[in-house]
Design an enzyme around this catalytic site. Structure first.
Site, PDB file in Angstrom:
ATOM      1  N   TYR A  78      20.581  49.360  32.316  1.00 18.87           N
ATOM      2  CA  TYR A  78      20.689  48.081  33.005  1.00 18.87           C
ATOM      3  C   TYR A  78      20.741  48.277  34.520  1.00 18.87           C
ATOM      4  CZ  TYR A  78      22.439  43.802  34.966  1.00 18.87           C
ATOM      5  OH  TYR A  78      22.575  42.694  35.749  1.00 18.87           O
ATOM      6  N   GLY A  85      20.650  40.855  35.181  1.00 17.28           N
ATOM      7  CA  GLY A  85      21.083  39.646  34.518  1.00 17.28           C
ATOM      8  C   GLY A  85      20.233  39.311  33.320  1.00 17.28           C
ATOM      9  N   ASN A 220      27.571  44.765  43.117  1.00 14.78           N
ATOM     10  CA  ASN A 220      28.092  44.358  41.820  1.00 14.78           C
ATOM     11  C   ASN A 220      29.591  44.632  41.730  1.00 14.78           C
ATOM     12  OD1 ASN A 220      27.264  45.084  38.344  1.00 14.78           O
ATOM     13  ND2 ASN A 220      27.751  43.157  39.316  1.00 14.78           N
ATOM     14  N   ARG A 325      69.323  23.358  50.820  1.00  9.87           N
ATOM     15  CA  ARG A 325      70.141  24.006  49.799  1.00  9.87           C
ATOM     16  C   ARG A 325      69.305  24.821  48.814  1.00  9.87           C
ATOM     17  NH1 ARG A 325      72.569  20.593  45.273  1.00  9.87           N
ATOM     18  NH2 ARG A 325      72.010  18.918  46.720  1.00  9.87           N
TER      19      ARG A 325
END
Length: 556
Positions: A78, A85, A220, A325
């Site tokens: 890839y 993608g 990436n 407070r």
């Protein structure tokens, strides 16, 4: 594309008046850089020189060898021998792998919006180099060394802020980092905008041609969102200190009850952040020991009701309003959020947030989703909410200070005291408009607390069908912190005015030091005037840490 570059000049007290010290050498190993270290280097360029650790170089070379072997074998990988993608089903030959990386960098340079500030870009560059130094991304150490050389020469790519959904990482913003390394695009160099090629040439640096996977390794990841995050965390920590300082000043100036901050109360509900805030407020009040006396503030006991009486009205309320407070309970949430958000961010900036990764021990390429920015997104959504809540707290304290119905005898709107027959009487409105501005700023900060991480979008043909929105969350956190800093500055100006109206004998050494620091940049309001410059100068005291340092010096 037109981008505006935000100026990032150092505060006055940070400008060097003598030769700069020799830079500290820092070697990045992908495992041990601290969040605070990145923030400091991003804000003070030239103080550090960044290099790659020798072991990191060896790990990087091992992953490159494995990558090259896989490419030579003709296997589909890839982003290396495939498209990106949804295009991952399309394999290319080994002779096209470099062209694929060049096209990736060129095709993602579509960001919009203003250019990120120089400190954000520096933090991005440090973080990206460190993540790649971890060694699993298949990128040559020479490419990352060039990234660090650019950082050391303060050659900063102009990165538009908008255009990232936070998965697959910060693709669009980080493409501008890749463009710089290949000599493309525009940069900021020594405060001047110029071409990357010209800046590299002047520095004696040669651009690179990206090999297989290297463009993807650069873009990436989560380094742009992390750049915003590390800076927002540091600034928010400074706001936490400032909020506790404001609470101490408000207690003194409003003639409040210091026993609200006693250790006993917080030991019964021991959230670490609230305990720390209450402890700091006691230190600031000069009450480190529970029985310690503060001038004119021995507590609010008024004695028993007279024998035989059935009713009486006390001169002062037994307890203060919630914004005084309960202040440690509000600021404590911010402190505890900072603790875990900083740890998440530390892990992120010391991770391989990339895909695919090369497991050199097993000799395999592994696909995953480490580019997903979910932890940064969640951390920054929580941080901005906690910071905005502190801003709301400070604005509520400010409202008590300016309203004569609640400020226990101070003047309306903290105007100077004038005799009734003085010409100036009735003409001035003091901090009325400043409270209005603080209210508007608080509303802006609160509006941004909508969690960006809830707005995942499906993109890129449903390949990125669940995304983090981490970059938007981190940018929001930056904006909320900057906005609340302005609220804190306004509140400090008002509290200093209130303290002087009440009388300096009410102050402790710490709050007196805060008053002196503010007065060094902003004189007391003796008549109505525009205060916009005063606000920015006091905000600068907070941002630079100078206010913190001077107060801490007063209490040791």
């Amino acid at each position: 594309m037109t981008v505006e570059v935000e100026k990032c000049d150092p505060p006055d007290d940070e400008r060097l008046t003598e030769p700069a010290p020799r830079p500290v050498e820092t070697r990045l190993d992908g495992r041990s850089v601290a969040v605070e270290e990145v923030a400091a280097a991003a804000r003070r360029p030239g103080r550090r020189t960044f290099l790659l650790d020798e072991d990191a170089v060896l790990r990087m070379r091992d992953s490159v060898r494995l990558k090259d072997e896989v490419v030579a074998a003709g296997l589909p990988v890839y982003g290396v021998t495939s498209g990106f993608g949804d295009s991952a089903r399309r394999q290319i030959s080994a002779r096209k792998v470099e062209a694929l990386q060049a096209n990736l960098i060129a095709g993602f340079r579509n960001g919009t919006g203003p250019a990120a500030a120089p400190d954000v870009v520096r933090a991005t560059m440090i973080t990206r180099a460190n993540c790649l130094a971890r060694g699993g991304s298949g990128i040559r150490p020479e490419v990352v060394a060039l990234l660090l050389d650019c950082l050391n020469h303060d050659i900063l790519p102009l990165i538009p802020e908008q255009g990232s959904v936070g998965a697959s990482g910060d693709l669009v913003p980080l493409s501008y980092v890749g463009a710089l390394l290949t000599g493309q695009g525009e940069v900021l160099h020594r405060g001047e905008r110029r071409t990357a090629a010209a800046a590299l040439a002047e520095a004696g640096l040669e651009p690179v041609s990206l090999a297989s996977k290297e463009g993807l390794a650069l873009v990436n990841g989560t380094s742009f969102m992390a750049g915003f995050a590390v800076l927002a965390l540091g600034d928010a920590a400074e706001l936490a200190f400032t909020a506790d300082l404001c609470t101490a000043l408000a207690s003194q100036a409003l003639d409040g009850n210091p026993l609200h901050f006693t250790a006993f109360v917080f030991d019964q509900k021991p959230h670490a952040g609230s305990v720390a805030s209450a402890r700091l407020v006691r230190r600031l009040l000069g009450r480190e020991q529970e029985g310690a006396a503060v001038p004119n503030q021995a507590g609010h006991a008024t004695g028993a009701m007279p024998r035989g009486a059935g009713f009486r009205t006390l001169e002062r309320p037994i307890q203060d309003r919630y914004s005084i407070r309960c202040a440690p309970h509000v600021t404590g949430v911010l402190r505890d959020t900072l603790t875990w958000a900083s740890e998440w961010t530390r892990v992120e900036i010391n991770s391989s947030n990339d895909n695919p990764l090369f497991d050199t021990g097993a000799g395999v390429v592994v696909n995953g989703g480490n580019f997903y920015g979910g932890h940064i997104g969640q951390a920054m959504d929580a941080l901005k909410t906690a910071v905005a809540s502190v801003g709301d707290l400070l604005e509520r304290q400010l409202q008590l200070a300016v309203d004569e119905k609640y400020n226990n005898g101070l003047t309306p709107n903290l105007i100077p005291r004038f005799a009734d027959d003085d010409w100036e009487a009735g003409l001035h409105h003091g901090f009325k408009s400043l409270q209005l501005v603080a209210s508007a700023l608080t509303a802006e900060a609160l509006k941004l607390t909508m969690p960006a991480s809830s707005f995942s979008r499906s993109t890129e043909a449903h390949n990125q069908d669940k995304v983090s929105m981490g970059t938007i969350a981190a940018r929001d956190a930056r904006t909320v912190v900057e906005t609340v800093r302005q609220v804190a500055a306004i509140h400090l100006l008002a509290l200093c005015q209130a303290a002087e109206l009440r009388g300096p004998d009410r102050l402790s050494p710490a709050t007196a030091a805060a008053l002196a620091a503010v007065r060094a940049v902003s004189p007391a309001l003796d008549r109505d005037r525009g205060m916009e410059d005063d606000i920015q100068r006091v905000a600068g005291l907070i941002a630079s840490g100078r206010l913190h340092r001077e107060v801490e010096a007063a209490i040791g």
